[in-house]
Design a protein around this motif. Sequence first.
Motif, PDB file in Angstrom:
ATOM      1  N   ASP A  39      19.578 -22.515  23.701  1.00 37.03           N
ATOM      2  CA  ASP A  39      19.383 -23.937  23.431  1.00 37.03           C
ATOM      3  C   ASP A  39      20.014 -24.787  24.540  1.00 37.03           C
ATOM      4  O   ASP A  39      20.917 -24.324  25.243  1.00 37.03           O
ATOM      5  N   PRO A  40      19.546 -26.024  24.712  1.00 44.32           N
ATOM      6  CA  PRO A  40      20.165 -26.919  25.703  1.00 44.32           C
ATOM      7  C   PRO A  40      21.664 -27.054  25.449  1.00 44.32           C
ATOM      8  O   PRO A  40      22.096 -27.191  24.292  1.00 44.32           O
ATOM      9  N   ASP A  41      22.452 -26.994  26.526  1.00 44.07           N
ATOM     10  CA  ASP A  41      23.908 -27.096  26.443  1.00 44.07           C
ATOM     11  C   ASP A  41      24.528 -25.987  25.596  1.00 44.07           C
ATOM     12  O   ASP A  41      25.675 -26.105  25.145  1.00 44.07           O
ATOM     13  N   ASN A  42      23.756 -24.904  25.346  1.00 41.89           N
ATOM     14  CA  ASN A  42      24.267 -23.759  24.583  1.00 41.89           C
ATOM     15  C   ASN A  42      24.721 -24.147  23.174  1.00 41.89           C
ATOM     16  O   ASN A  42      25.649 -23.542  22.617  1.00 41.89           O
ATOM     17  N   ARG A  43      24.063 -25.150  22.610  1.00 44.62           N
ATOM     18  CA  ARG A  43      24.422 -25.596  21.261  1.00 44.62           C
ATOM     19  C   ARG A  43      23.179 -25.784  20.405  1.00 44.62           C
ATOM     20  O   ARG A  43      22.139 -26.218  20.901  1.00 44.62           O
ATOM     21  N   ASP A  44      23.316 -25.471  19.128  1.00 44.11           N
ATOM     22  CA  ASP A  44      22.222 -25.751  18.202  1.00 44.11           C
ATOM     23  C   ASP A  44      21.984 -27.255  18.166  1.00 44.11           C
ATOM     24  O   ASP A  44      22.935 -28.031  17.977  1.00 44.11           O
ATOM     25  N   PRO A  45      20.733 -27.703  18.339  1.00 40.37           N
ATOM     26  CA  PRO A  45      20.487 -29.135  18.456  1.00 40.37           C
ATOM     27  C   PRO A  45      20.718 -29.925  17.173  1.00 40.37           C
ATOM     28  O   PRO A  45      20.870 -31.154  17.225  1.00 40.37           O
ATOM     29  N   VAL A  46      20.752 -29.272  16.042  1.00 37.94           N
ATOM     30  CA  VAL A  46      20.984 -29.965  14.773  1.00 37.94           C
ATOM     31  C   VAL A  46      22.436 -29.846  14.334  1.00 37.94           C
ATOM     32  O   VAL A  46      23.077 -30.844  13.967  1.00 37.94           O
ATOM     33  N   LEU A  47      22.986 -28.659  14.382  1.00 42.04           N
ATOM     34  CA  LEU A  47      24.355 -28.436  13.917  1.00 42.04           C
ATOM     35  C   LEU A  47      25.395 -28.776  14.971  1.00 42.04           C
ATOM     36  O   LEU A  47      26.562 -29.001  14.651  1.00 42.04           O
TER      37      LEU A  47
END
Length: 332
Positions: free
Chosen positions: A83-91
């Motif tokens: 995912d972008p920035d290595n983070r889940d986009p919702v959580l």
Amino acid sequence: MAATQSRTDAFEREPVALTERITSDGSSHWPAEPGRYRLVVARACPWANRSVIVRRLLGLEPVLSMGIAGPLHDERSWRFHNDPDNRDPVLGIEYLREAYEKAHPGFDAGVTVPTVVEIASGKAVTNNFQCLTLDFSTQWRAYHREGAPDLYPEQHRAEIDEINEAVYDDVNNGVYKAGFAKGQGSYEKAYRALFTRLDRLSERLATRRYLVGDTITEADVRLWTTLVRFDAVYHGHFKCNRQKLAEMPVLWAYARDLFQTPGFGDTIDFEQIKQHYYGVHAEINPTGIVPLGPDPRGWLTAHGREELGGRPFGDGTPPGPPPEAERVPAIA
């Protein structure tokens, strides 16, 4: 789903830590409610794959969003490295463990997929993979799409449960028992149980298109998520090498039939599957080399199972295409 080793030379799977269930009847703290939860999965994991398939077949995408962890993880747990920035986009989290620690500060048990997370609080609710898909069928019924199949029909539940128990012990978990055995005896016991069960399943499926009744049920979903990974990882990586799936005619045709059914093959990313198993299990594959094969194009060949009759979705209809963000690479 995490793999753990017992103090003996036999593999034992660690029990799930979060046994809560999401229900529609007020029998738990967590009501089935549109938009409240996020299902966190990984394409690589067969246990998570069950939930992805059932969610698709039942049409729960509009009410239950899905986060997809990448195929690689470390001691900190599954990570959203695709995912972008290595983070889940919702959580907004980098590691799934963060959701467990929000729910249970100091959490020190296994962090596994699938996990359902409450979006507003960011807290992990359940990783009860054995019950999750059954609850999708029974507790989320008010939110099923029009034409959703009945994957856990009441009149067949006893038979489905019996098959699921045997398949879990000898096949789903059986490949892990073979692959993570620390002694020759434990490995051989698991190997023999696996192929004995596959032979029995082959006999059963030689004259019927699906495991129970004449439609796809929960039993087919659970068996198939192991079969689809068999030649890519379990045959070589886990030493389950009496035969390849492609050398077992009935099971190979059965698996191809389901692969070509909407909701099954369109959830599979063979590259992520191989990246996970060969890249994470350093004790089995210390070089970390990921094999190039096998050629996945065989999954698209004719299977001939239509001749056995059966109605894949019963009185229902196939699901539509997956949402754009959830599509997997097509087999070229």
